[in-house]
Design a protein around this motif. Sequence first.
Motif, PDB file in Angstrom:
ATOM      1  N   UNK A 267     -35.618  30.384 -46.976  1.00 18.89           N
ATOM      2  CA  UNK A 267     -34.385  30.040 -47.689  1.00 18.89           C
ATOM      3  C   UNK A 267     -33.843  31.182 -48.545  1.00 18.89           C
ATOM      4  N   UNK A 268     -34.515  32.340 -48.543  1.00 24.67           N
ATOM      5  CA  UNK A 268     -33.936  33.520 -49.179  1.00 24.67           C
ATOM      6  C   UNK A 268     -32.858  34.156 -48.298  1.00 24.67           C
ATOM      7  N   UNK A 269     -32.750  33.716 -47.048  1.00 26.88           N
ATOM      8  CA  UNK A 269     -31.688  34.204 -46.169  1.00 26.88           C
ATOM      9  C   UNK A 269     -30.395  33.478 -46.518  1.00 26.88           C
ATOM     10  N   UNK A 294     -27.155  40.159 -42.388  1.00 24.90           N
ATOM     11  CA  UNK A 294     -27.344  39.035 -43.312  1.00 24.90           C
ATOM     12  C   UNK A 294     -27.327  39.537 -44.747  1.00 24.90           C
ATOM     13  N   UNK A 295     -27.098  38.608 -45.645  1.00 27.93           N
ATOM     14  CA  UNK A 295     -27.185  38.865 -47.079  1.00 27.93           C
ATOM     15  C   UNK A 295     -28.246  37.952 -47.679  1.00 27.93           C
ATOM     16  N   UNK A 296     -28.968  38.427 -48.682  1.00 30.15           N
ATOM     17  CA  UNK A 296     -29.889  37.526 -49.381  1.00 30.15           C
ATOM     18  C   UNK A 296     -29.123  36.402 -50.079  1.00 30.15           C
ATOM     19  N   UNK A 297     -29.759  35.268 -50.192  1.00 35.80           N
ATOM     20  CA  UNK A 297     -29.159  34.141 -50.905  1.00 35.80           C
ATOM     21  C   UNK A 297     -28.795  34.567 -52.325  1.00 35.80           C
ATOM     22  N   UNK A 298     -27.582  34.243 -52.729  1.00 34.93           N
ATOM     23  CA  UNK A 298     -27.136  34.585 -54.071  1.00 34.93           C
ATOM     24  C   UNK A 298     -26.394  35.901 -54.164  1.00 34.93           C
ATOM     25  N   UNK A 299     -26.418  36.702 -53.103  1.00 31.30           N
ATOM     26  CA  UNK A 299     -25.655  37.953 -53.061  1.00 31.30           C
ATOM     27  C   UNK A 299     -24.337  37.656 -52.354  1.00 31.30           C
ATOM     28  N   UNK A 300     -23.226  37.864 -53.042  1.00 29.36           N
ATOM     29  CA  UNK A 300     -21.921  37.480 -52.517  1.00 29.36           C
ATOM     30  C   UNK A 300     -21.074  38.712 -52.197  1.00 29.36           C
ATOM     31  N   UNK A 301     -20.343  38.639 -51.086  1.00 26.82           N
ATOM     32  CA  UNK A 301     -19.351  39.644 -50.724  1.00 26.82           C
ATOM     33  C   UNK A 301     -18.079  38.928 -50.294  1.00 26.82           C
TER      34      UNK A 301
END
Length: 340
Positions: A267-269, A294-301
Amino acid sequence: MALQTSGRRILLGLVSQSCHHVRGKFHKQALTNAGVQKKRMDLFSKEAERQAALVTDVEKIEVQYQGQPEDCTLIMNKNISTPYNCAQHITQMIMDRSVLAEVDGQVWDMHRPLEDNCSLRFLHFKQSDPYYANKAFWRSASVMLGAVLESTFKDNIYVELCSYPSPNVRTGSFVYDVDLKIPTWTPTKEELRTLSGEMVKLAMAGHRFQRLEVDASLALKMFEDNHYKTLQIPHIAAQSSTGNTVVLYQIGNFLEISRGPMIANTNFLGKVSVMAVHPIQTNQGQLFRIQGVALPKGIMLNHFTYGILEKRAAELNSGRIPVINKDDLQPTKAAEALST
């Protein structure tokens, strides 16, 4: 060929259900992805239970935690307690954000038991230098892609996973090289979206990356239905600290061979896109290099910036092409070729 989706089939090509194409020859389909997965998991579960039973006495160890909210000493159980268990004694924030641990300066899986008195720090994506967290994230994304590939195709396609290049964020994509036993595949956008959706489902399932070190002979038995892994295992084992063991990771019903470490949980994905399938030529024939970003969960773009990353991830990843021929595969190269 067809992908399994919720209640529907997506056709990827014309492939007979009774045979598949391997290096110019046809032979009868005897294996199924689900059947092979079950056999591996049965062996893995028995070995995990056997190893757990070896710990008959509970011995206490001191863990010197360094970090927020304050340094402290934890009294834990040798060969039983994990960094994650330590985090449970600290704060919810530490539990939720910790991707990896650092044990006596060595990067360590969150669910790997601690072996002696030690110092402990936790690593996460938003620290000042997330190098190790990012590398584990890229590696784990490749493993998750392998899990999706092995479980998503219909049983008329026997998927043999080969390997993935050493994780390198600069290449712009995570990768898995796979033998689908078909001559060509140009995926549609819908097919790529299906694979992306399966990655999201795997992330949301919240599976732990469970580490287990096993004897090479058992690893060979587990992966006897994958000739790529059976070529790689002896060389990987020879490079281990014991000279005869292989590290496995379990997520759900999927097993992978890797030196790790991996992120703590699927779930870190966060946001993820499978972007491209490229045919690549090896010294034993063609594989497909399947790539995503992919981005880690919580990292927003924002949408535009993420679109740039997607476009780059669709370009052929320049990572090392697998060396498969047994005579050519030297131990050091094998260690690179097999899920580093």
